[in-house]
Design a protein around this motif. Structure first.
Motif, PDB file in Angstrom:
ATOM      1  N   MET A   1      43.897 -41.140 -82.011  1.00 35.34           N
ATOM      2  CA  MET A   1      42.535 -40.618 -82.083  1.00 35.34           C
ATOM      3  C   MET A   1      42.260 -39.794 -80.833  1.00 35.34           C
ATOM      4  N   ARG A   2      41.600 -38.673 -81.013  1.00 33.62           N
ATOM      5  CA  ARG A   2      41.280 -37.809 -79.889  1.00 33.62           C
ATOM      6  C   ARG A   2      40.163 -38.429 -79.069  1.00 33.62           C
ATOM      7  N   LYS A   3      40.380 -38.565 -77.792  1.00 35.59           N
ATOM      8  CA  LYS A   3      39.389 -39.183 -76.915  1.00 35.59           C
ATOM      9  C   LYS A   3      38.390 -38.142 -76.456  1.00 35.59           C
ATOM     10  N   ARG A   4      37.134 -38.464 -76.512  1.00 37.93           N
ATOM     11  CA  ARG A   4      36.089 -37.553 -76.055  1.00 37.93           C
ATOM     12  C   ARG A   4      35.470 -38.092 -74.779  1.00 37.93           C
ATOM     13  N   ASN A   5      35.592 -37.325 -73.705  1.00 37.65           N
ATOM     14  CA  ASN A   5      34.977 -37.686 -72.442  1.00 37.65           C
ATOM     15  C   ASN A   5      33.526 -37.237 -72.449  1.00 37.65           C
ATOM     16  N   LYS A   6      32.706 -37.975 -71.776  1.00 33.91           N
ATOM     17  CA  LYS A   6      31.295 -37.611 -71.689  1.00 33.91           C
ATOM     18  C   LYS A   6      30.869 -37.566 -70.233  1.00 33.91           C
ATOM     19  N   PHE A   7      29.913 -36.661 -69.936  1.00 30.05           N
ATOM     20  CA  PHE A   7      29.482 -36.520 -68.556  1.00 30.05           C
ATOM     21  C   PHE A   7      27.973 -36.526 -68.460  1.00 30.05           C
ATOM     22  N   VAL A   8      27.490 -36.707 -67.223  1.00 34.03           N
ATOM     23  CA  VAL A   8      26.056 -36.783 -66.985  1.00 34.03           C
ATOM     24  C   VAL A   8      25.529 -35.414 -66.606  1.00 34.03           C
ATOM     25  N   SER A   9      24.303 -35.146 -67.014  1.00 32.52           N
ATOM     26  CA  SER A   9      23.710 -33.844 -66.779  1.00 32.52           C
ATOM     27  C   SER A   9      22.553 -33.893 -65.807  1.00 32.52           C
ATOM     28  N   LEU A  10      22.613 -32.968 -64.853  1.00 35.73           N
ATOM     29  CA  LEU A  10      21.457 -32.689 -64.006  1.00 35.73           C
ATOM     30  C   LEU A  10      20.749 -31.517 -64.656  1.00 35.73           C
ATOM     31  N   PHE A  11      19.487 -31.679 -64.906  1.00 33.33           N
ATOM     32  CA  PHE A  11      18.762 -30.692 -65.701  1.00 33.33           C
ATOM     33  C   PHE A  11      17.924 -29.803 -64.795  1.00 33.33           C
ATOM     34  N   LEU A  12      18.165 -28.495 -64.814  1.00 36.32           N
ATOM     35  CA  LEU A  12      17.470 -27.556 -63.941  1.00 36.32           C
ATOM     36  C   LEU A  12      16.950 -26.385 -64.744  1.00 36.32           C
ATOM     37  N   ALA A  13      15.705 -26.001 -64.485  1.00 32.59           N
ATOM     38  CA  ALA A  13      15.187 -24.882 -65.243  1.00 32.59           C
ATOM     39  C   ALA A  13      13.967 -24.267 -64.620  1.00 32.59           C
ATOM     40  N   CYS A  14      13.698 -23.017 -65.035  1.00 31.44           N
ATOM     41  CA  CYS A  14      12.460 -22.366 -64.654  1.00 31.44           C
ATOM     42  C   CYS A  14      11.337 -22.954 -65.493  1.00 31.44           C
ATOM     43  N   THR A  15      10.282 -23.336 -64.837  1.00 35.61           N
ATOM     44  CA  THR A  15       9.117 -23.958 -65.445  1.00 35.61           C
ATOM     45  C   THR A  15       9.473 -25.260 -66.142  1.00 35.61           C
ATOM     46  N   LEU A  16      10.702 -25.684 -66.002  1.00 37.53           N
ATOM     47  CA  LEU A  16      11.157 -26.943 -66.579  1.00 37.53           C
ATOM     48  C   LEU A  16      11.867 -27.741 -65.497  1.00 37.53           C
ATOM     49  N   PRO A  17      11.984 -29.055 -65.684  1.00 32.39           N
ATOM     50  CA  PRO A  17      12.691 -29.836 -64.677  1.00 32.39           C
ATOM     51  C   PRO A  17      14.182 -29.564 -64.681  1.00 32.39           C
ATOM     52  N   ALA A  18      14.835 -29.817 -63.561  1.00 29.56           N
ATOM     53  CA  ALA A  18      16.280 -29.685 -63.498  1.00 29.56           C
ATOM     54  C   ALA A  18      16.908 -31.029 -63.763  1.00 29.56           C
TER      55      ALA A  18
ATOM     56  N   PHE B   1      22.184 -26.771 -72.674  1.00 29.94           N
ATOM     57  CA  PHE B   1      21.935 -28.212 -72.690  1.00 29.94           C
ATOM     58  C   PHE B   1      21.821 -28.700 -74.128  1.00 29.94           C
ATOM     59  N   SER B   2      21.113 -27.934 -74.953  1.00 31.69           N
ATOM     60  CA  SER B   2      20.957 -28.305 -76.363  1.00 31.69           C
ATOM     61  C   SER B   2      22.310 -28.376 -77.059  1.00 31.69           C
ATOM     62  N   TYR B   3      23.170 -27.388 -76.779  1.00 32.86           N
ATOM     63  CA  TYR B   3      24.500 -27.377 -77.379  1.00 32.86           C
ATOM     64  C   TYR B   3      25.298 -28.615 -76.968  1.00 32.86           C
ATOM     65  N   PHE B   4      25.224 -28.974 -75.682  1.00 30.66           N
ATOM     66  CA  PHE B   4      26.019 -30.087 -75.181  1.00 30.66           C
ATOM     67  C   PHE B   4      25.575 -31.415 -75.787  1.00 30.66           C
ATOM     68  N   VAL B   5      24.250 -31.582 -75.942  1.00 25.39           N
ATOM     69  CA  VAL B   5      23.754 -32.798 -76.594  1.00 25.39           C
ATOM     70  C   VAL B   5      24.218 -32.833 -78.038  1.00 25.39           C
ATOM     71  N   ASP B   6      24.102 -31.693 -78.722  1.00 26.95           N
ATOM     72  CA  ASP B   6      24.478 -31.626 -80.128  1.00 26.95           C
ATOM     73  C   ASP B   6      25.963 -31.891 -80.318  1.00 26.95           C
ATOM     74  N   ALA B   7      26.786 -31.490 -79.338  1.00 28.55           N
ATOM     75  CA  ALA B   7      28.233 -31.683 -79.436  1.00 28.55           C
ATOM     76  C   ALA B   7      28.654 -33.102 -79.079  1.00 28.55           C
ATOM     77  N   GLY B   8      27.731 -33.892 -78.548  1.00 29.59           N
ATOM     78  CA  GLY B   8      28.043 -35.277 -78.224  1.00 29.59           C
ATOM     79  C   GLY B   8      28.938 -35.455 -77.025  1.00 29.59           C
ATOM     80  N   ILE B   9      28.887 -34.523 -76.065  1.00 37.08           N
ATOM     81  CA  ILE B   9      29.771 -34.624 -74.902  1.00 37.08           C
ATOM     82  C   ILE B   9      29.062 -35.161 -73.665  1.00 37.08           C
ATOM     83  N   LEU B  10      27.775 -35.465 -73.791  1.00 35.18           N
ATOM     84  CA  LEU B  10      27.031 -35.990 -72.646  1.00 35.18           C
ATOM     85  C   LEU B  10      26.890 -37.501 -72.727  1.00 35.18           C
ATOM     86  N   ALA B  11      26.888 -38.143 -71.572  1.00 37.29           N
ATOM     87  CA  ALA B  11      26.744 -39.595 -71.521  1.00 37.29           C
ATOM     88  C   ALA B  11      25.274 -39.991 -71.639  1.00 37.29           C
ATOM     89  N   ASP B  12      25.016 -41.086 -72.288  1.00 33.21           N
ATOM     90  CA  ASP B  12      23.663 -41.642 -72.406  1.00 33.21           C
ATOM     91  C   ASP B  12      23.328 -42.389 -71.114  1.00 33.21           C
TER      92      ASP B  12
END
Length: 252
Positions: free
Chosen positions: A1-18, A99-110
């Motif tokens: 089975m192919r192993k999927r690694n997941k990583f944590v995201s720091l969120f940064l944006a204009c007029t939005l939190p990073a 960020f939306s793509y990464f969440v949708d792809a399931g590569i980010l850690a909860d």
């Protein structure tokens, strides 16, 4: 089975939190026995700040070594690494569609169980969740900073014409109409850096066309352009951006 690694995201944006994103594959150890952590961030203007953070962290942690990378064209490099399943431990990005793509792809850690989430403004956490294409159980980023865009105004022109500084959306639109009636263009976009224009424009553009105009196909897309000719308050702002004499308000 192919192993999927997941990583944590720091969120940064204009007029939005990073925010920060983390991998779920775990960190490694080097020959000295220290835990190796890699953080990749994509803000070129923040390279010096992250360098200072890296030095401070490594100076105060004996058992962990942090490496912060700030490559040019970082998003392209990161996506290339993801294809090879070569994930960093932490990713610092903005609150954009990637960020939306990464969440949708399931590569980010909860990171729902991260205790520090309780100290983060709920509004920023709501923004983070609002970026998900499909509502997903869990929290996939840690907002850590926010900034905002605003409007610069010409004080001398305001004083000369006795214009009042608006404090609400309605007052801003009324002021624009008043300024136009005097033969002056209310808003000015510099366009030296397109992102400074997109930040406020994207907020306005959402309501410029009715939902029925948003659909696929070239013919329908053509309708979107003409749908902007409506009579909403935000369309009034859009009309104020058209050509004319020197203006008094500048989007920054």
């Amino acid at each position: 089975m192919r192993k999927r690694n997941k990583f944590v995201s720091l969120f940064l944006a204009c007029t939005l939190p990073a925010s920060m994103l983390f991998t779920g594959c775990g960190s490694s150890q080097n020959n000295s026995g220290k835990i190796e952590i890699e953080l990749v961030q994509y803000k070129p203007e923040a390279v010096d700040v992250f360098k200072q953070l890296e030095e401070e962290f490594n100076r105060t942690h004996d058992n962990i070594h942090l490496t912060i990378d700030s490559p040019n064209d970082a998003m392209t490099i990161m996506k290339t690494r993801f294809i090879r399943e070569d994930y960093p431990d932490i990713l610092g990005i903005g609150g954009d569609i990637n960020f939306s793509y990464f969440v949708d792809a399931g590569i980010l850690a909860d990171v729902s169980d991260y205790p520090g989430m309780a100290d983060i403004n709920q509004g920023y956490r709501d923004i983070l969740e609002g970026l998900e294409f499909v509502p997903t159980d869990g929290t996939y980023g840690v907002p850590y900073v926010a900034n905002a865009a605003g409007i610069l105004y010409n004080r001398e022109m305001f004083k000369e014409h006795n214009w009042e500084i608006p404090e609400t959306w309605e007052e801003l639109i009324a002021l624009c109409e008043q300024i136009k009636s005097e033969g002056i263009l209310p808003f000015y976009f510099g366009f030296k850096d397109t992102w400074t224009c997109l930040a406020p424009w994207n907020s306005l553009a959402v309501d410029l066309a009715p939902p029925r105009c948003v659909s696929t196909g070239k013919r329908r897309q053509h309708r979107i352009c003409h749908g902007i000719q409506g009579s909403s308050r935000k369309n009034a702002a859009a009309r104020s951006l058209r050509g004319g004499r020197p203006l008094c308000l500048r989007i920054q």
